[in-house]
Design a protein around this motif. Sequence first.
Motif, PDB file in Angstrom:
ATOM      1  N   ALA A 162       0.827  -1.208   0.000  1.00 25.38           N
ATOM      2  CA  ALA A 162       0.000   0.000   0.000  1.00 25.38           C
ATOM      3  C   ALA A 162       0.860   1.257   0.000  1.00 25.38           C
ATOM      4  N   ALA A 166       0.586   4.180  -2.701  1.00 29.45           N
ATOM      5  CA  ALA A 166       0.310   5.547  -2.234  1.00 29.45           C
ATOM      6  C   ALA A 166       1.434   6.496  -2.613  1.00 29.45           C
ATOM      7  N   ALA A 169       1.024   9.071  -5.448  1.00 35.22           N
ATOM      8  CA  ALA A 169       0.211  10.282  -5.310  1.00 35.22           C
ATOM      9  C   ALA A 169       1.075  11.524  -5.438  1.00 35.22           C
ATOM     10  N   LEU A 192      -6.186   0.284   0.122  1.00 32.72           N
ATOM     11  CA  LEU A 192      -6.263   1.730   0.312  1.00 32.72           C
ATOM     12  C   LEU A 192      -7.702   2.207   0.467  1.00 32.72           C
ATOM     13  N   ARG A 195      -9.065   5.073   2.938  1.00 32.49           N
ATOM     14  CA  ARG A 195      -8.044   6.077   3.240  1.00 32.49           C
ATOM     15  C   ARG A 195      -8.485   7.441   2.712  1.00 32.49           C
ATOM     16  N   VAL A 198      -4.549  10.225   1.319  1.00 34.59           N
ATOM     17  CA  VAL A 198      -3.756  10.131   0.091  1.00 34.59           C
ATOM     18  C   VAL A 198      -4.363  11.087  -0.931  1.00 34.59           C
ATOM     19  N   LEU A 201      -6.697  10.321  -4.429  1.00 31.26           N
ATOM     20  CA  LEU A 201      -6.951   8.879  -4.485  1.00 31.26           C
ATOM     21  C   LEU A 201      -8.387   8.569  -4.894  1.00 31.26           C
TER      22      LEU A 201
END
Length: 369
Positions: A162, A166, A169, A192, A195, A198, A201
């Motif tokens: 993950a 991430a 980003a 993810l 979340r 981030v 996302l």
Amino acid sequence: MRTEGTGGAGHDLRHHGDAEVRDDGAALVDLAVNVRADTPPRWLREEIAGSLSSLAAYPDGRAARAAVAARHGLSVERVLLTAGAAEAFVLLARALEVRRPVVVHPQFTEPEAALRDAGHAVDRVLLREEDGFRLDPAAVPDDADLVVIGNPTNPTSVLHPAATVAGLARPGRTLVVDEAFMDAVPGEREALAGRTDVPGLVVLRSLTKTWGLAGLRIGYALAAPEVITALERAQPLWPVSTPALAAARACVAPRALAEAGHAAHRGAGDRAHLVAGLSALADRGVRVVGPAEGPFVLVRIPDAAGVRRRLRDLGHAVRRGDTFPGLGPDWIRVAVRDRATTNGFLTALTTALDRSTTAHPTGTAGNGT
């Protein structure tokens, strides 16, 4: 790992595993489609059937949207229900202003197809076999303002960390993570979904794989409220049917999540059995991409096209791999099934390999042509 420009479109992006089991393939043992076998379960069929008395009314997705939001600990403004995750790719391609979209391959081909259909020029980042098809975020161009990656990735079955995903980003970038098979990973580690820390996302989920609902079409997108609003404006009215909404509510309920968790652990054992059987054929040139973490495995095999044809003659269908950018004609994808089905497949594969050797006695079978 390399980047391929917009001229590299020469793959059949619309080919999917179901093509292997249509028409004359309908009677074959299906190891081509990544939908969990023996689904949907009876309790889910009953939930869906119970919604049919409400078909005279227009679909009302509020309860299903709230249920999905609660499942991921999000506000409803961060959830959009879609007619399968595939619809979300079309919405993203149509609704977002994009200058340089990049798709990380090999992976599910619909995101690129949707972007191209919407008039976008698409760049590809091609992950390499020698790297285990694992992601290096530095390979993605800095100026990419839309990046699409699967996790776990179809067809490689690679589960990227993950933190690595991430790491893609950036300010001003939309990061789309296709988690259609994440609920097949025990504990959904490396997910993810849920979340909010981030930037940019967008997580896509499908309910069609684990629950056998490919014919019903239900999935969802999780993103910042302003992105959800933009996607929603691109949707037609009432895009998700009442039976699909009933399925969505049922599939994110605690009972269903517990069942999916048990299925994921059982699937991991079945996958290990498949990988062990394939690995026993290493002296025949069979290579399995690993560690595999999805409900399918990617296999490199000599004379894959010929072996696939011979497998069909022996009653088994597998997914050809050469339609995925980054793969060639010497790849197949095999769905994880129960051990009895897998044993039958391994016996058929051994026979197909024997026939391949007979057909190519001089050793030309391994050239992938």
